[in-house]
Design an enzyme around this catalytic site. Structure first.
Site: not given
Ligand code: RUB
Length: 317
Positions: A132, A201
Site C-alpha cells: 500500500c 489505520d
Molecule cells: C491506506 C493504508 C495505509 C495506512 C497508513 O489505505 O492502508 O497503509 O493508512 O498510512 P487507503 P499513513 O489508501 O485506503 O486510505 O502512514 O500514511 O497514515
C-alpha cells in the site's frame, strides 16, 4: 461557506482523493480549523455545537482509520473543556484554532520522528517489502536513503486501487531502487526479503494491526520465512475504544473498484466483495515503530492506557 468546506473534506476523504490514515486525520483538523475561523456562531455554546456537528460528520467519511476520530476528538474535547471553563466566544475560537494547529504539527512531527527511529532498522544491502502507501513507511525509507544507505524495496501493487504505484513512484524519485510486483507474487519473493514494513489505520489494545487489505496475508508469509515484520504508526492510530471491547470496523467499498459496471451487469449471479482493510494479529508482528519509541505489539496496550486514559476512566465510573 463553513458547511461546504466540511462537506468538501468529507467528500475528499470518502472518495479517497485524500487518503492514508495520517493525511485523513490532518484534513479533518484543517476542516475544523477553517470552520472555527469562519463560524458566525453568536455564543461559545453555539460555536461548540457547530463544531461538534461538523466533527461528527467528518468521522462518518471513512470508518476504519481511527486517526480520524482521534483527530476530531482531540479538537472537540479541548473545545468542550474551554466551554466548561466559561471562556468567551473569541477566546474559544482562538483555542480551537490552536488545537487544530497543534494536532497538525504533532502529526507531521510524529511522521518525521518515525522516519528517524525506523531508519535505524534499515541496513545497507537490505531487501525490504512494503504494501500500500503509508507516509510513515515512506518517511523511514527516504530517511534511511538520505543517510546514505543502499537498499532495494519491493512494493506490492495493492489492488484494487493500486496505492503501491504511488509508493513505488515516490521511492524511485528519492533515489531508492524499487520493484513493483502484483500482490499475489509476495510469497515468491519473501524468502529473499530481510524485513517487511507497513503502516496502520488502527492498532487494537491486543496489539493487532488493521491496515490495507492483504497486509495480514503478507504477515503470514513473512512469518513462514521468519522475515521481520514491522509496523510504522503514529500514536493517534491507537484505538482506545478497543480497550473497552469495541472492534474496529472494516470498511467495505464499492464492487466497482474491483470489476466494471458492465461486467457486473453481464454476471448478475456473482457477488463481488471489496473489504478495504484486514487484521494482522500481534503474533505476526515484531515491532511497532511510533514517534514515542519502538514497542512490541504486546506492549502497545500500556502506551494506549497512558495516552488515552479517558475510555478506561469512563468505563469504571
Ligand atoms: C491506506 C493504508 C495505509 C495506512 C497508513 O489505505 O492502508 O497503509 O493508512 O498510512 P487507503 P499513513 O489508501 O485506503 O486510505 O502512514 O500514511 O497514515
Amino acid at each position: 461557506m463553513t458547511e461546504s468546506k466540511v462537506e468538501d473534506t468529507f467528500n475528499a476523504i470518502r472518495s479517497m482523493e485524500v487518503r492514508g490514515a495520517g493525511r485523513i486525520a490532518r484534513a479533518a483538523a484543517e476542516a475544523l480549523r477553517e470552520a472555527a475561523v469562519s463560524s458566525r456562531a453568536k455564543t461559545p455554546a453555539q460555536l461548540v455545537a457547530e463544531l461538534t456537528r461538523y466533527g461528527e460528520r467528518l468521522k462518518e467519511s471513512r470508518p476504519t482509520a481511527v486517526s480520524l476520530p482521534n483527530s476530531v476528538n482531540f479538537v472537540l474535547t479541548g473545545a468542550h473543556r474551554e466551554l466548561r471553563r466559561g471562556v468567551g466566544k473569541e477566546t474559544l475560537r482562538k483555542r480551537v484554532i490552536s488545537l487544530c494547529d497543534d494536532f497538525i504539527n504533532r502529526s507531521t512531527n510524529a511522521v518525521t520522528m518515525i522516519g528517524d527511529i525506523g531508519a535505524k532498522r534499515i541496513v545497507s544491502g537490505d531487501l525490504i517489502m512494503t504494501h500500500c502507501n503509508s507516509e510513515a513507511v515512506t518517511q523511514i525509507l527516504v530517511t534511511a536513503r538520505a543517510q546514505g544507505k543502499d537498499f532495494h524495496v519491493i512494493v506490492t501493487e495493492t489492488r484494487p486501487l493500486y496505492q503501491g504505484r504511488i509508493t513505488a513512484a515516490v521511492l524511485a524519485r528519492n533515489g531508492i531502487e524499487v520493484s513493483l510486483i502484483p500482490d499475489s507474487a509476495s510469497r515468491l519473493y519473501m524468502h529473499e526479503v530481510d524485513r517487511v514494513i507497513v503502516g496502520a489505520d488502527a492498532i487494537a489494545s491486543n496489539g493487532a494491526v488493521i491496515n490495507k487489505i492483504g497486509t495480514s496475508m503478507i504477515a503470514v508469509i513473512a512469518h513462514e520465512t521468519r522475515t521481520r515484520f514491522y509496523v510504522a504508526a503514529e500514536t493517534y492510530k491507537l484505538s482506545p475504544r478497543t480497550l473497552l471491547g469495541d472492534l474496529v470496523e472494516i470498511e467495505e467499498r464499492s464492487p466497482r473498484e474491483v470489476v466494471s459496471e458492465s461486467w457486473m451487469t453481464e454476471n448478475p449471479g456473482v457477488k463481488v466483495m471489496n473489504p478495504s482493510f484486514d487484521v494482522t494479529p500481534a503474533e505476526y508482528i515484531d515491532l511497532i515503530i511510533t514517534e514515542q519509541g519502538v514497542y512490541p505489539p504486546q506492549g502497545i496496550v500500556f502506551l494506549m492506557k497512558e495516552l488515552y486514559p479517558e475510555p478506561v476512566k469512563l468505563a469504571l465510573e
